[in-house]
Design a protein around this motif. Structure first.
Motif, PDB file in Angstrom:
ATOM      1  N   MET A 164     -11.844   4.249  -3.057  1.00  0.00           N
ATOM      2  CA  MET A 164     -11.878   4.157  -1.593  1.00  0.00           C
ATOM      3  C   MET A 164     -13.315   4.401  -1.149  1.00  0.00           C
ATOM      4  O   MET A 164     -14.073   5.061  -1.851  1.00  0.00           O
ATOM      5  N   PRO A 165     -13.676   3.887   0.025  1.00  0.00           N
ATOM      6  CA  PRO A 165     -15.013   4.193   0.551  1.00  0.00           C
ATOM      7  C   PRO A 165     -15.146   5.694   0.816  1.00  0.00           C
ATOM      8  O   PRO A 165     -14.150   6.372   1.072  1.00  0.00           O
ATOM      9  N   GLY A 166     -16.332   6.201   0.740  1.00  0.00           N
ATOM     10  CA  GLY A 166     -16.543   7.633   0.957  1.00  0.00           C
ATOM     11  C   GLY A 166     -16.015   8.413  -0.231  1.00  0.00           C
ATOM     12  O   GLY A 166     -16.197   8.029  -1.376  1.00  0.00           O
ATOM     13  N   ARG A 167     -15.320   9.471   0.039  1.00  0.00           N
ATOM     14  CA  ARG A 167     -14.706  10.253  -1.030  1.00  0.00           C
ATOM     15  C   ARG A 167     -13.500   9.488  -1.537  1.00  0.00           C
ATOM     16  O   ARG A 167     -12.664   9.046  -0.763  1.00  0.00           O
ATOM     17  N   ASP A 168     -13.393   9.366  -2.847  1.00  0.00           N
ATOM     18  CA  ASP A 168     -12.327   8.545  -3.414  1.00  0.00           C
ATOM     19  C   ASP A 168     -11.130   9.393  -3.844  1.00  0.00           C
ATOM     20  O   ASP A 168     -11.113  10.603  -3.663  1.00  0.00           O
TER      21      ASP A 168
ATOM     22  N   CYS B  23      -2.337   8.390  -4.699  1.00  0.00           N
ATOM     23  CA  CYS B  23      -3.703   8.222  -4.199  1.00  0.00           C
ATOM     24  C   CYS B  23      -4.362   6.969  -4.765  1.00  0.00           C
ATOM     25  O   CYS B  23      -4.347   6.765  -5.978  1.00  0.00           O
TER      26      CYS B  23
ATOM     27  N   ASP C  19      -5.360   7.178   5.403  1.00  0.00           N
ATOM     28  CA  ASP C  19      -6.150   6.009   5.000  1.00  0.00           C
ATOM     29  C   ASP C  19      -7.500   6.369   4.376  1.00  0.00           C
ATOM     30  O   ASP C  19      -8.323   5.504   4.133  1.00  0.00           O
ATOM     31  N   SER C  20      -7.714   7.659   4.092  1.00  0.00           N
ATOM     32  CA  SER C  20      -8.950   8.101   3.436  1.00  0.00           C
ATOM     33  C   SER C  20      -8.701   9.476   2.829  1.00  0.00           C
ATOM     34  O   SER C  20      -7.725  10.153   3.164  1.00  0.00           O
ATOM     35  N   ALA C  21      -9.602   9.891   1.927  1.00  0.00           N
ATOM     36  CA  ALA C  21      -9.479  11.223   1.335  1.00  0.00           C
ATOM     37  C   ALA C  21      -9.609  12.302   2.413  1.00  0.00           C
ATOM     38  O   ALA C  21      -8.887  13.298   2.399  1.00  0.00           O
ATOM     39  N   GLU C  22     -10.515  12.071   3.363  1.00  0.00           N
ATOM     40  CA  GLU C  22     -10.703  13.053   4.440  1.00  0.00           C
ATOM     41  C   GLU C  22      -9.436  13.181   5.289  1.00  0.00           C
ATOM     42  O   GLU C  22      -9.023  14.289   5.642  1.00  0.00           O
TER      43      GLU C  22
ATOM     44  N   ASP D 267      -4.292   5.467   0.869  1.00  0.00           N
ATOM     45  CA  ASP D 267      -4.902   4.188   0.494  1.00  0.00           C
ATOM     46  C   ASP D 267      -5.684   3.669   1.684  1.00  0.00           C
ATOM     47  O   ASP D 267      -5.246   3.791   2.824  1.00  0.00           O
ATOM     48  N   ASP D 268      -6.847   3.062   1.415  1.00  0.00           N
ATOM     49  CA  ASP D 268      -7.675   2.532   2.498  1.00  0.00           C
ATOM     50  C   ASP D 268      -7.251   1.124   2.898  1.00  0.00           C
ATOM     51  O   ASP D 268      -7.701   0.615   3.921  1.00  0.00           O
TER      52      ASP D 268
END
Length: 142
Positions: free
Chosen positions: A90-94, A86, A67-70, A43-44
């Motif tokens: 989220m920003p970027g890849r969700d 998940c 805190d991100s998919a990456e 989660d972001d």
């Protein structure tokens, strides 16, 4: 600090608990014995990540966070994760990107959770390195 994501947690906690139990059952069926879950929470929003992490740990599961998919992909590369919770937006890849590209029981648990929250079954597609996973596929299936 953003806290929009906290508002809906009360509604999804029973669904999350159900999804984690289903993932544990899938693993037990596959392994033929009880297997402890290693849960990745993605989660972001820091507050949501902290609260879900505390809840997962309280239930007795091994906890990993991103805190991100990456960052989640990096966690997956570090070692086995049995299930993932998940954030979808989220920003970027969700989180949906993560579900599609997640591995094994983690992707199954994510799809089960999203379906429990209303995603039609026909919109849920799982893929792996061999392509789409479908009932009846034999190549690359255990």
């Amino acid at each position: 600090m953003r806290t929009e994501g906290l508002c809906g947690l009360g509604r999804v906690v029973p669904v999350l608990r159900h999804a984690l139990r289903r993932a544990q059952d899938h693993l037990a069926d596959f392994a033929g014995r009880h297997v402890a879950l290693a849960v990745l929470v993605v989660d972001d929003e820091e507050a949501v990540l902290r609260i879900l992490g505390q809840w997962v740990a309280h239930l007795g599961y091994s906890l990993r966070t991103a805190d991100s998919a990456e960052a989640a992909i990096a966690e997956l590369e570090r070692g086995a994760v049995s299930a993932a919770l998940c954030d979808v937006r989220m920003p970027g890849r969700d989180g949906l990107w993560l579900v599609v590209n997640g591995a094994g029981a983690a992707s199954i648990a994510c799809i089960e959770l999203i379906k429990a929250m209303g995603l039609p079954h026909e919109n849920a597609i799982l893929v792996d390195t061999k392509g789409v996973i479908w009932q009846g596929r034999t190549e690359g299936m255990n």
